[in-house]
Design a protein around this motif. Sequence first.
Motif, PDB file in Angstrom:
ATOM      1  N   ALA A 244       0.815  -1.211   0.000  1.00 18.35           N
ATOM      2  CA  ALA A 244       0.000   0.000   0.000  1.00 18.35           C
ATOM      3  C   ALA A 244       0.854   1.269   0.000  1.00 18.35           C
ATOM      4  CB  ALA A 244      -0.953  -0.020   1.195  1.00 18.35           C
ATOM      5  N   PRO A 245       1.826   1.417   0.919  1.00 15.56           N
ATOM      6  CA  PRO A 245       2.605   2.657   0.906  1.00 15.56           C
ATOM      7  C   PRO A 245       3.438   2.835  -0.351  1.00 15.56           C
ATOM      8  CG  PRO A 245       3.458   1.124   2.553  1.00 15.56           C
ATOM      9  CD  PRO A 245       2.169   0.567   2.080  1.00 15.56           C
ATOM     10  N   ARG A 246       3.956   1.738  -0.902  1.00 18.42           N
ATOM     11  CA  ARG A 246       4.775   1.868  -2.110  1.00 18.42           C
ATOM     12  C   ARG A 246       3.933   2.334  -3.295  1.00 18.42           C
ATOM     13  NH1 ARG A 246      10.352   1.260  -3.654  1.00 18.42           N
ATOM     14  NH2 ARG A 246      10.222   1.974  -5.815  1.00 18.42           N
ATOM     15  N   ILE A 247       2.723   1.844  -3.414  1.00 18.96           N
ATOM     16  CA  ILE A 247       1.837   2.285  -4.497  1.00 18.96           C
ATOM     17  C   ILE A 247       1.544   3.779  -4.367  1.00 18.96           C
ATOM     18  CG2 ILE A 247      -0.534   2.101  -5.367  1.00 18.96           C
ATOM     19  CD1 ILE A 247      -0.321  -0.940  -4.773  1.00 18.96           C
ATOM     20  N   VAL A 248       1.296   4.235  -3.146  1.00 16.37           N
ATOM     21  CA  VAL A 248       1.030   5.661  -2.922  1.00 16.37           C
ATOM     22  C   VAL A 248       2.249   6.495  -3.295  1.00 16.37           C
ATOM     23  CG1 VAL A 248       0.538   7.409  -1.171  1.00 16.37           C
ATOM     24  CG2 VAL A 248      -0.675   5.217  -1.124  1.00 16.37           C
ATOM     25  N   VAL A 249       3.425   6.108  -2.806  1.00 15.56           N
ATOM     26  CA  VAL A 249       4.649   6.861  -3.080  1.00 15.56           C
ATOM     27  C   VAL A 249       4.958   6.888  -4.574  1.00 15.56           C
ATOM     28  CG1 VAL A 249       7.151   6.855  -2.757  1.00 15.56           C
ATOM     29  CG2 VAL A 249       5.649   6.519  -0.802  1.00 15.56           C
ATOM     30  N   ASP A 250       4.799   5.765  -5.250  1.00 12.56           N
ATOM     31  CA  ASP A 250       5.085   5.720  -6.684  1.00 12.56           C
ATOM     32  C   ASP A 250       4.103   6.594  -7.465  1.00 12.56           C
ATOM     33  OD1 ASP A 250       7.207   4.106  -6.222  1.00 12.56           O
ATOM     34  OD2 ASP A 250       6.329   2.286  -7.073  1.00 12.56           O
TER      35      ASP A 250
END
Length: 316
Positions: free
Chosen positions: A157-163
Motif C-alpha cells: 500500500a505505501p509503495r503504491i502511494v509513493v510511486d
Amino acid sequence: MSTVDRPRRGVAGLDIGGSYLRVRVEDAVTGEPLVTETRSNTGWNDLSPVERARLVHGALRRVTPGGYILAAVGVGARGCDSEALTRELEAAVAAEFGPGVAVRVCNDALLVGLAGGWEHALSVIAGTGAVVGGLTADGVTVLTDGWGWLLGDHGSAPRIVVDALRLYTAGLDREESDPVFGRFVAGALGVTEDRRLPGAVRRARETLGDLAPGVFECAEAGSPCARQAITDNAWRLAGNVVTALRLGVRADAVVGAGAIMVKQPSFRAAFASGLVAQEVTLPLSVLDTEPVFGAVRLAKLALRNAASCNDEEQLT
C-alpha cells in the motif's frame, strides 16, 4: 490410566507478526477447533530466540484445553527471514516443548500457501508490506523483496502511494496535468501548493499506506499516475515471483494475500497479467481464510513427518 482418562492430542498453529499473535488449536484426530485467539504481541521484534520460544510455550500452555496434550506445533513467525534464523527459532521452540512434541517453524509469509491448501506454493503478500516466499526442494526458505517501501515492497500500500506521487510530481515538471490525482493530493494531504508536497509527505510517512484506496479510486476515475503506479507495482511483484522460481522455489501454485491483493481487483488483474507476460503458468488463487490455518497445517505436516521417522526407526 484407562482409555477414558488418557489425554487427547491436539495440534497448534501460531501466526506471529510484529504486533500480533494468532493461535489456533485443533483436535489432532478429528480436526475439531478447540481454541482460536488473537492478541497483541508488540514486543516480538525485540526478543531473543529463547525469549520468543518461551512466549510461544506460555501462550499455548495458557490456551490449550484441559484433557489435551499437544502433539505438534506449527509456527509462522515474523523475523524468520533466512534459513539460519528459522532453524534457530525452531530449535528454541522444540527445546521449550521437549521431545514429545513435533515442531516446525517458518517465515510467517509462507503460511499463505499452506493456508490455501498447498504444501508447495509461492506465497505472495501485497498489503501493508509486500513479499514473495517459498521453499526449495531441500526445504530452504527463499524470500524476495520485503525490504520496506523505502527500498522495495513493490505491491504494498505505501509503495503504491509513493510511486503514484512520484509519477505525479514528474508530470508536474513536464507541465503535464493529472487533475484527478491533483484533487486527491489536495484533499488527502491538505496541499494546495504543489511545492509544499514534500513536507506533507514527510509528515504523513507513517500512514501513507492508508491513502492507497484513494489511489485506486483515482485510477478508476482515469488518473494516469494512479493507473501507472498500480500496474508498475503489480508487474514488479510478478517479477519477484519469477525471481523466487529462478532461485529454486518448489511451487505448484501461487497464492496471494494481503489487503491490496484481496480487496483491489484491478491490482489482482494486473498481477495476473504480469505473471502471464513473464511466462509463469502456475495456477493463481487468493487466500480466503486466515493464515493461522496454514500454521495448523504446518503442525500436521510436522506430526506426519515425526510419525514417518518413527516408522523408519522401527523398521531398522
